[in-house]
Design an enzyme around this catalytic site. Structure first.
Site, PDB file in Angstrom:
ATOM      1  N   GLU A  56      19.693  -3.785  19.376  1.00  0.00           N
ATOM      2  CA  GLU A  56      19.679  -4.294  18.011  1.00  0.00           C
ATOM      3  C   GLU A  56      18.281  -4.745  17.606  1.00  0.00           C
ATOM      4  O   GLU A  56      17.630  -5.491  18.354  1.00  0.00           O
ATOM      5  CB  GLU A  56      20.667  -5.457  17.873  1.00  0.00           C
ATOM      6  CG  GLU A  56      20.591  -6.244  16.581  1.00  0.00           C
ATOM      7  CD  GLU A  56      20.771  -5.396  15.327  1.00  0.00           C
ATOM      8  OE1 GLU A  56      19.926  -5.500  14.409  1.00  0.00           O
ATOM      9  OE2 GLU A  56      21.748  -4.618  15.273  1.00  0.00           O
ATOM     10  N   GLU A  81      35.886  -5.477   0.505  1.00  0.00           N
ATOM     11  CA  GLU A  81      37.288  -5.642   0.129  1.00  0.00           C
ATOM     12  C   GLU A  81      38.147  -4.810   1.075  1.00  0.00           C
ATOM     13  O   GLU A  81      37.810  -3.671   1.398  1.00  0.00           O
ATOM     14  CB  GLU A  81      37.496  -5.192  -1.323  1.00  0.00           C
ATOM     15  CG  GLU A  81      36.690  -6.028  -2.309  1.00  0.00           C
ATOM     16  CD  GLU A  81      36.182  -5.237  -3.506  1.00  0.00           C
ATOM     17  OE1 GLU A  81      36.291  -3.985  -3.468  1.00  0.00           O
ATOM     18  OE2 GLU A  81      35.682  -5.851  -4.447  1.00  0.00           O
ATOM     19  N   TYR A 200      37.103   8.471  -3.693  1.00  0.00           N
ATOM     20  CA  TYR A 200      37.662   7.160  -4.013  1.00  0.00           C
ATOM     21  C   TYR A 200      38.941   7.290  -4.831  1.00  0.00           C
ATOM     22  O   TYR A 200      39.935   6.591  -4.571  1.00  0.00           O
ATOM     23  CB  TYR A 200      36.636   6.323  -4.777  1.00  0.00           C
ATOM     24  CG  TYR A 200      35.850   5.369  -3.907  1.00  0.00           C
ATOM     25  CD1 TYR A 200      36.151   4.019  -3.872  1.00  0.00           C
ATOM     26  CD2 TYR A 200      34.791   5.815  -3.125  1.00  0.00           C
ATOM     27  CE1 TYR A 200      35.421   3.133  -3.093  1.00  0.00           C
ATOM     28  CE2 TYR A 200      34.061   4.949  -2.335  1.00  0.00           C
ATOM     29  CZ  TYR A 200      34.374   3.598  -2.318  1.00  0.00           C
ATOM     30  OH  TYR A 200      33.667   2.730  -1.533  1.00  0.00           O
ATOM     31  N   VAL A 249      14.641   0.949  18.042  1.00  0.00           N
ATOM     32  CA  VAL A 249      14.719   2.299  18.602  1.00  0.00           C
ATOM     33  C   VAL A 249      13.932   3.214  17.670  1.00  0.00           C
ATOM     34  O   VAL A 249      14.309   3.427  16.512  1.00  0.00           O
ATOM     35  CB  VAL A 249      16.176   2.765  18.750  1.00  0.00           C
ATOM     36  CG1 VAL A 249      16.218   4.222  19.218  1.00  0.00           C
ATOM     37  CG2 VAL A 249      16.912   1.869  19.741  1.00  0.00           C
ATOM     38  N   SER A 509      33.499   2.565   8.586  1.00  0.00           N
ATOM     39  CA  SER A 509      32.706   2.203   9.766  1.00  0.00           C
ATOM     40  C   SER A 509      33.535   2.325  11.039  1.00  0.00           C
ATOM     41  O   SER A 509      33.094   2.914  12.033  1.00  0.00           O
ATOM     42  CB  SER A 509      32.181   0.771   9.625  1.00  0.00           C
ATOM     43  OG  SER A 509      31.279   0.663   8.546  1.00  0.00           O
TER      44      SER A 509
END
Length: 588
Positions: A56, A81, A200, A249, A509
């Site tokens: 990270e 949301e 969507y 990275v 994700s």
């Protein structure tokens, strides 16, 4: 990897993948997608935690899923949301214990909290300094606007390459409340990707009925960092996963021998020192490419957030990967040349007394200190030049928040226009000035605005790439989650390509994380498919009813030929199950 639905596979535990004990994993980034991938590696891939390494660039995990109290004060750059049909998200959090009670999962906490305190907005749009829009609650779509929605949904993605939303919709559509609700809830701009708009519309068609009151949304107990990220990090650390912070990275070396794609080395900078990690095909590499919060700058009450910024490692790494293989996408399409009329600014305002409370309570019908959700998502100021949005979550929004403190999150979708009260572009404003603009629009008397804003702590956040997810694109601009021929390289997050799902969501994700792990480890368990509402006749019928502002078939603005066609259809279905469905969904 394959997709599944129903609970047969949802409750199944996969067998241990062959050879997993000899494998390790390196995850570039520690946002939601990367943390989810690490959980799936352990839970479903049965990889030892000590073999998993998170790299990270920042000094703490979480990525864009943030919420922090630091020397500046409380900061939230945004909020996601959530809804019941985020299939992979809830699959993940059923396995993560809460920090307060290890016997209670994050999903359990979330479920019962939202049962007790459901979301429902009493006011979605205001104007004229705190007055509710007279037709708030109606979508106000014309027949032409609805036809344009249907036409877009019927258009294959292959025909929407680099097409913008304002190239498939006309002014009638953009004048509707539907567009105002839609654009401010999801952060769409007229120049954004029509391809993503179509996704969507089809992904969330089951929410057309609740678009105007947001009763379908669900919210975490505290900010999403404390409620989602911290429990995941503890789960991973308890199982031996290593986190290496202050690590950039720079590149991942790729080999193309034997028609395969293999990551062979990670080139990194750790606390200023350049290092290389040599890889074998058994070392799996998961890259979160790109970032919407990369290069964020912060202001304070007396200073704007600086506009100058570096491009940032998340974009540079993707560029370096794409140079080695054309199938790894085109990062420049997303972070370069973002239009000026976009959302780049948000602000976190912390009020330390109750002078603002009556104005909020008048608009929302809720006491902000009641512990209940206040705005239930974004509350939009229609006549704001910035198109200012307001979001007030359950208070306290941070575990450390004091009883007298009230946290309000603000965002401006148009950063190229001067404000109505503070005659500057939002990017030029100090935290105090952004707070003043907010206070003006909710009806605070002008002679009290400066004093209240001065006593609040308002932190502007400039996020130059926050709308990059929605840039017009075509197939191939984003790399596949697992590129063709890849032996040990996968991509995670909202700049990786997976079918049907929508970016700018927690679900996207987590879905990419599950797909990546399942493919590289050959996990024999189905990935829950994207919710199939668009294939459900009942949902489609309800959508017709609500898109037309509660009109049945007999009340639709049809021409004589169309009315005749409807009458013929109704006669044919009379006495059938289809007639029953039409009746149950209020079309007849």
């Amino acid at each position: 990897m394959y997709y599944s639905n129903g609970n047969y596979e949802a409750f199944a535990k996969p067998q241990k993948p062959a050879g997993v004990d000899n494998k390790s994993a390196y995850l570039v980034g520690s946002g939601l997608a990367s943390l989810a991938a690490a959980v799936f590696l352990i839970r479903d891939g049965q990889m030892a935690g000590k073999n998993i390494h998170v790299l990270e660039e920042l000094s703490l995990p979480g990525g864009s899923m943030d919420g922090i109290l630091n020397e500046r004060g409380y900061i939230i750059r945004g909020g996601r949301e959530m809804e019941p049909h985020f299939e992979t998200l809830w699959d993940l959090f059923r396995s993560i214990p809460t920090l307060e009670d290890p016997k209670v999962s994050v999903l359990d906490e979330f479920y019962w909290l939202n049962k007790k305190d459901p979301s429902k907005s009493a006011c979605r749009i205001i104007e004229n300094r705190g007055q509710r829009l007279s037709n708030d609650g109606k979508l106000t779509l014309t027949k032409k606007g609805i036809e344009e929605i249907i036409k877009l949904c019927m258009t294959p993605e292959s025909k929407l390459a680099d097409v913008k939303i304002n190239e498939v919709f006309t002014d009638e559509f953009f004048r509707s409340n539907f567009w105002l609700y839609w654009s401010t809830m999801f952060a769409f701009e007229p120049w954004a990707s029509a391809m993503e708009m179509r996704r969507y519309l089809m992904r969330f068609i089951h929410h057309v009925a609740t678009l105007q009151d947001m009763s379908s949304l669900k919210f975490t107990k505290f900010n999403q960092y404390e409620s989602l990220v911290k429990p995941m990090v503890k789960y991973l650390q308890d199982r031996g996963v290593s986190f290496q912070f202050d690590t950039t990275v720079n590149n991942i070396k790729l080999d193309h021998a034997h028609n395969a794609l293999t990551a062979t080395a990670i080139e990194e900078t750790v606390s200023g020192e350049d290092k290389t990690i040599d890889l074998t095909p058994n070392d799996l590499v998961f890259v979160t490419n790109g970032s919407i919060t990369e290069s964020t700058t912060y202001g304070d009450n007396d200073h704007p957030a600086p506009m100058k910024h570096e491009v940032g490692p998340a974009w540079t790494l993707w560029e370096n990967l794409a140079k080695q293989d054309a199938s790894l996408g085109k990062p420049g399409k997303f972070y370069r040349n973002i239009p000026n009329a976009n959302w780049v600014m948000s602000a976190t305002c912390t009020f330390k007394d109750d002078r603002v409370v009556p104005y909020i309570q008048k608009i929302t019908g809720k006491d902000p200190h009641s512990g209940s959700i206040v705005t239930s998502g974004p509350l939009t100021i229609r006549d704001s030049n910035w198109l200012l949005g307001i979001s007030i979550s359950r208070q306290p929004h941070f575990a450390a928040q004091k009883p007298n403190e009230l946290i309000v999150w603000l965002y401006a979708l148009f950063s190229d226009q001067p404000g109505n009260f503070v005659h500057k572009r939002v990017t030029e404003c100090t935290g105090k000035e952004i707070c003043e603009e907010f206070l003006y629009h909710i009806g605070v008397p002008t002679d009290e605005i400066e004093d209240i804003a001065s006593d609040a702590n308002s932190i502007p956040q400039h996020m130059p790439y926050v709308t990059s997810y929605f840039m017009p694109r075509e197939t191939g601009d984003r790399p596949l989650v697992v590129p063709k021929g890849s032996v040990n390289l996968a991509f995670l997050g909202n700049f990786a390509e997976t079918a049907r799902d929508t970016v700018f969501t927690t679900e996207y994700s987590v879905r990419t994380a599950m797909e990546a792990v399942y493919q590289l480890l050959d996990v024999d368990r189905g990935v829950p498919e994207v919710f199939d509402s668009v294939f459900d006749a009942r949902v489609l019928m309800r959508a017709v009813y609500y898109l037309n502002d509660h009109k049945g078939l007999a009340d639709l603005p049809l021409n004589p030929a169309e009315k005749a066609g409807v009458n013929v259809m109704l006669k044919k279905v009379h006495g059938t199950y289809l007639e029953k469905l039409l009746h149950e969904n209020k079309l007849i």
